[in-house]
Design a protein around this motif. Structure first.
Motif, PDB file in Angstrom:
ATOM      1  N   LEU A  40       3.532 -10.685 -17.483  1.00 48.40           N
ATOM      2  CA  LEU A  40       4.203  -9.393 -17.379  1.00 48.40           C
ATOM      3  C   LEU A  40       4.126  -8.619 -18.691  1.00 48.40           C
ATOM      4  O   LEU A  40       3.902  -7.404 -18.693  1.00 48.40           O
ATOM      5  N   SER A  41       4.267  -9.314 -19.814  1.00 48.50           N
ATOM      6  CA  SER A  41       4.194  -8.612 -21.102  1.00 48.50           C
ATOM      7  C   SER A  41       2.784  -8.111 -21.380  1.00 48.50           C
ATOM      8  O   SER A  41       2.609  -7.031 -21.948  1.00 48.50           O
ATOM      9  N   VAL A  42       1.768  -8.867 -20.947  1.00 46.46           N
ATOM     10  CA  VAL A  42       0.386  -8.401 -21.106  1.00 46.46           C
ATOM     11  C   VAL A  42       0.168  -7.141 -20.275  1.00 46.46           C
ATOM     12  O   VAL A  42      -0.432  -6.170 -20.745  1.00 46.46           O
ATOM     13  N   VAL A  43       0.680  -7.132 -19.057  1.00 48.68           N
ATOM     14  CA  VAL A  43       0.551  -5.960 -18.179  1.00 48.68           C
ATOM     15  C   VAL A  43       1.241  -4.755 -18.808  1.00 48.68           C
ATOM     16  O   VAL A  43       0.672  -3.662 -18.881  1.00 48.68           O
ATOM     17  N   VAL A  44       2.462  -4.947 -19.276  1.00 53.52           N
ATOM     18  CA  VAL A  44       3.251  -3.843 -19.823  1.00 53.52           C
ATOM     19  C   VAL A  44       2.647  -3.299 -21.121  1.00 53.52           C
ATOM     20  O   VAL A  44       2.791  -2.125 -21.434  1.00 53.52           O
ATOM     21  N   GLU A  45       1.935  -4.140 -21.874  1.00 49.30           N
ATOM     22  CA  GLU A  45       1.326  -3.695 -23.135  1.00 49.30           C
ATOM     23  C   GLU A  45       0.012  -2.955 -22.932  1.00 49.30           C
ATOM     24  O   GLU A  45      -0.515  -2.351 -23.874  1.00 49.30           O
ATOM     25  N   ASP A  46      -0.537  -2.972 -21.722  1.00 50.46           N
ATOM     26  CA  ASP A  46      -1.769  -2.240 -21.433  1.00 50.46           C
ATOM     27  C   ASP A  46      -1.529  -0.745 -21.648  1.00 50.46           C
ATOM     28  O   ASP A  46      -0.493  -0.210 -21.233  1.00 50.46           O
ATOM     29  N   SER A  60      12.297   2.667  -8.730  1.00 51.00           N
ATOM     30  CA  SER A  60      11.780   1.810  -7.658  1.00 51.00           C
ATOM     31  C   SER A  60      10.258   1.900  -7.555  1.00 51.00           C
ATOM     32  O   SER A  60       9.584   0.881  -7.355  1.00 51.00           O
ATOM     33  N   LYS A  61       9.699   3.119  -7.725  1.00 51.95           N
ATOM     34  CA  LYS A  61       8.242   3.265  -7.681  1.00 51.95           C
ATOM     35  C   LYS A  61       7.592   2.603  -8.895  1.00 51.95           C
ATOM     36  O   LYS A  61       6.525   1.999  -8.783  1.00 51.95           O
ATOM     37  N   LEU A  62       8.248   2.721 -10.029  1.00 53.55           N
ATOM     38  CA  LEU A  62       7.746   2.091 -11.249  1.00 53.55           C
ATOM     39  C   LEU A  62       7.739   0.570 -11.093  1.00 53.55           C
ATOM     40  O   LEU A  62       6.757  -0.096 -11.423  1.00 53.55           O
ATOM     41  N   ALA A  63       8.818   0.015 -10.560  1.00 50.21           N
ATOM     42  CA  ALA A  63       8.898  -1.432 -10.326  1.00 50.21           C
ATOM     43  C   ALA A  63       7.828  -1.875  -9.337  1.00 50.21           C
ATOM     44  O   ALA A  63       7.138  -2.877  -9.571  1.00 50.21           O
ATOM     45  N   ASP A  64       7.666  -1.121  -8.243  1.00 50.64           N
ATOM     46  CA  ASP A  64       6.639  -1.460  -7.250  1.00 50.64           C
ATOM     47  C   ASP A  64       5.244  -1.415  -7.862  1.00 50.64           C
ATOM     48  O   ASP A  64       4.397  -2.264  -7.559  1.00 50.64           O
ATOM     49  N   PHE A  65       5.002  -0.442  -8.738  1.00 55.25           N
ATOM     50  CA  PHE A  65       3.710  -0.324  -9.408  1.00 55.25           C
ATOM     51  C   PHE A  65       3.426  -1.564 -10.264  1.00 55.25           C
ATOM     52  O   PHE A  65       2.361  -2.170 -10.158  1.00 55.25           O
ATOM     53  N   VAL A  66       4.381  -1.949 -11.082  1.00 49.09           N
ATOM     54  CA  VAL A  66       4.198  -3.109 -11.965  1.00 49.09           C
ATOM     55  C   VAL A  66       4.063  -4.381 -11.135  1.00 49.09           C
ATOM     56  O   VAL A  66       3.200  -5.223 -11.415  1.00 49.09           O
ATOM     57  N   ILE A  69       0.618  -4.682  -9.644  1.00 45.50           N
ATOM     58  CA  ILE A  69      -0.378  -5.100 -10.640  1.00 45.50           C
ATOM     59  C   ILE A  69      -0.300  -6.613 -10.864  1.00 45.50           C
ATOM     60  O   ILE A  69      -1.323  -7.288 -10.941  1.00 45.50           O
ATOM     61  N   CYS A  70       0.907  -7.115 -10.933  1.00 45.01           N
ATOM     62  CA  CYS A  70       1.103  -8.551 -11.201  1.00 45.01           C
ATOM     63  C   CYS A  70       0.732  -9.426 -10.013  1.00 45.01           C
ATOM     64  O   CYS A  70       0.335 -10.581 -10.198  1.00 45.01           O
ATOM     65  N   GLY A  71       0.893  -8.889  -8.821  1.00 45.22           N
ATOM     66  CA  GLY A  71       0.512  -9.627  -7.616  1.00 45.22           C
ATOM     67  C   GLY A  71       1.197 -10.974  -7.506  1.00 45.22           C
ATOM     68  O   GLY A  71       2.414 -11.083  -7.631  1.00 45.22           O
ATOM     69  N   GLU A  72       0.415 -12.010  -7.295  1.00 39.53           N
ATOM     70  CA  GLU A  72       0.931 -13.362  -7.079  1.00 39.53           C
ATOM     71  C   GLU A  72       1.457 -14.015  -8.352  1.00 39.53           C
ATOM     72  O   GLU A  72       2.024 -15.098  -8.298  1.00 39.53           O
ATOM     73  N   GLN A  73       1.281 -13.370  -9.485  1.00 37.97           N
ATOM     74  CA  GLN A  73       1.751 -13.939 -10.756  1.00 37.97           C
ATOM     75  C   GLN A  73       3.268 -13.964 -10.858  1.00 37.97           C
ATOM     76  O   GLN A  73       3.818 -14.725 -11.638  1.00 37.97           O
ATOM     77  N   LEU A  74       3.940 -13.116 -10.078  1.00 40.43           N
ATOM     78  CA  LEU A  74       5.404 -13.056 -10.098  1.00 40.43           C
ATOM     79  C   LEU A  74       5.968 -13.600  -8.793  1.00 40.43           C
ATOM     80  O   LEU A  74       5.551 -13.174  -7.722  1.00 40.43           O
ATOM     81  N   ASP A  75       6.929 -14.514  -8.894  1.00 39.50           N
ATOM     82  CA  ASP A  75       7.627 -14.945  -7.690  1.00 39.50           C
ATOM     83  C   ASP A  75       8.740 -13.937  -7.396  1.00 39.50           C
ATOM     84  O   ASP A  75       8.886 -12.926  -8.095  1.00 39.50           O
ATOM     85  N   GLN A  76       9.549 -14.204  -6.390  1.00 35.36           N
ATOM     86  CA  GLN A  76      10.593 -13.242  -6.000  1.00 35.36           C
ATOM     87  C   GLN A  76      11.594 -12.992  -7.118  1.00 35.36           C
ATOM     88  O   GLN A  76      12.106 -11.890  -7.278  1.00 35.36           O
ATOM     89  N   TYR A  77      11.864 -14.026  -7.941  1.00 33.50           N
ATOM     90  CA  TYR A  77      12.827 -13.868  -9.018  1.00 33.50           C
ATOM     91  C   TYR A  77      12.240 -13.040 -10.153  1.00 33.50           C
ATOM     92  O   TYR A  77      12.940 -12.236 -10.772  1.00 33.50           O
ATOM     93  N   LEU A  81      13.555  -9.408 -11.590  1.00 34.11           N
ATOM     94  CA  LEU A  81      13.709  -9.049 -12.999  1.00 34.11           C
ATOM     95  C   LEU A  81      13.005  -7.721 -13.293  1.00 34.11           C
ATOM     96  O   LEU A  81      13.567  -6.865 -13.977  1.00 34.11           O
ATOM     97  N   VAL A  82      11.815  -7.544 -12.743  1.00 33.91           N
ATOM     98  CA  VAL A  82      11.086  -6.276 -12.936  1.00 33.91           C
ATOM     99  C   VAL A  82      11.889  -5.115 -12.375  1.00 33.91           C
ATOM    100  O   VAL A  82      12.038  -4.075 -13.028  1.00 33.91           O
ATOM    101  N   ARG A  83      12.436  -5.292 -11.191  1.00 30.42           N
ATOM    102  CA  ARG A  83      13.229  -4.211 -10.570  1.00 30.42           C
ATOM    103  C   ARG A  83      14.459  -3.876 -11.416  1.00 30.42           C
ATOM    104  O   ARG A  83      14.784  -2.706 -11.627  1.00 30.42           O
ATOM    105  N   LEU A  84      15.146  -4.912 -11.893  1.00 31.30           N
ATOM    106  CA  LEU A  84      16.326  -4.702 -12.722  1.00 31.30           C
ATOM    107  C   LEU A  84      15.960  -3.975 -14.017  1.00 31.30           C
ATOM    108  O   LEU A  84      16.634  -3.014 -14.418  1.00 31.30           O
ATOM    109  N   MET A  85      14.897  -4.417 -14.661  1.00 24.31           N
ATOM    110  CA  MET A  85      14.504  -3.796 -15.925  1.00 24.31           C
ATOM    111  C   MET A  85      14.001  -2.371 -15.700  1.00 24.31           C
ATOM    112  O   MET A  85      14.222  -1.500 -16.546  1.00 24.31           O
ATOM    113  N   ALA A  86      13.364  -2.111 -14.573  1.00 24.17           N
ATOM    114  CA  ALA A  86      12.919  -0.748 -14.256  1.00 24.17           C
ATOM    115  C   ALA A  86      14.129   0.150 -14.025  1.00 24.17           C
ATOM    116  O   ALA A  86      14.162   1.288 -14.502  1.00 24.17           O
TER     117      ALA A  86
END
Length: 182
Positions: A40-46, A60-66, A69-77, A81-86
């Motif tokens: 996630l940090s590699v994605v965000v630093e792009d 919500s659109k920003l979270a969905d976008f990230v 990009i991450c795809g299967e790299q992120l589980d539901q939790y 976290l991405v949604r909360l931080m967005a």
């Protein structure tokens, strides 16, 4: 940089505590979280993603976008976290969250050596009870170094770098003698 750390620390601590809690069921949960946060940090630093993060798009659109990009790299939790931080407009702090998370992992994995000197040899059950109690008290893994000193009469002395617990009869007699001399 300290402001980033201040912002990142609660997210890192929450993620770490959750990962440790999950570790009781899944031994590799801490490693999975470390991998998710690293990716996630590699994605965000792009550079392209950074531009998108500073746009006026909804959380919500920003979270969905990230998440897309991450795809299967992120589980539901991780997605939560991405949604909360967005929502809190903190996605740009993810690299600092990963760094803080790594500090918690290093501290968690560190093993403290505990010296146990007893009047008689300790059996495995006694050693396990002492190890569990010390791990709880020190909040880290413990390695016991056990030895026998018959001059203690009974009981044990437990030492770490930080403190000494003298539960030996010899220690109690010494303290009593000191008190009586006052």
């Amino acid at each position: 940089m300290s402001e980033l750390t201040t912002i990142a620390r609660p997210y890192a601590k929450a993620a770490f505590n959750f990962a440790v809690e999950q570790s009781s069921n899944d031994k590799s949960a801490v490693e999975k979280w470390a991998e998710m946060l690293n990716f996630l940090s590699v994605v965000v630093e792009d550079e392209n993603v950074k531009i998108f993060l500073t746009s006026s798009i909804s959380a919500s659109k920003l979270a969905d976008f990230v998440i897309s990009i991450c795809g299967e790299q992120l589980d539901q939790y991780g997605q939560n976290l991405v949604r909360l931080m967005a929502e809190n407009k903190r996605l740009s702090v993810v690299p600092a969250v990963f760094e803080e998370f790594q500090h918690y992992v290093e501290e968690y994995r560190s093993v403290t050596e505990v010296e146990v000197i007893s009047a008689q040899p300790l059996n495995n059950e006694q050693q396990q009870k002492i190890a569990n109690a010390m791990e709880k008290r020190l909040t880290r893994k413990v390695k016991l170094n056990c030895s026998v000193d018959s001059s203690l009469i009974a009981g044990a002395i437990i030492r770490t770098d930080d403190f000494v617990i003298d539960g030996s009869s010899k220690g109690q007699l010494t303290r009593l003698a000191n008190e009586l001399q006052l």
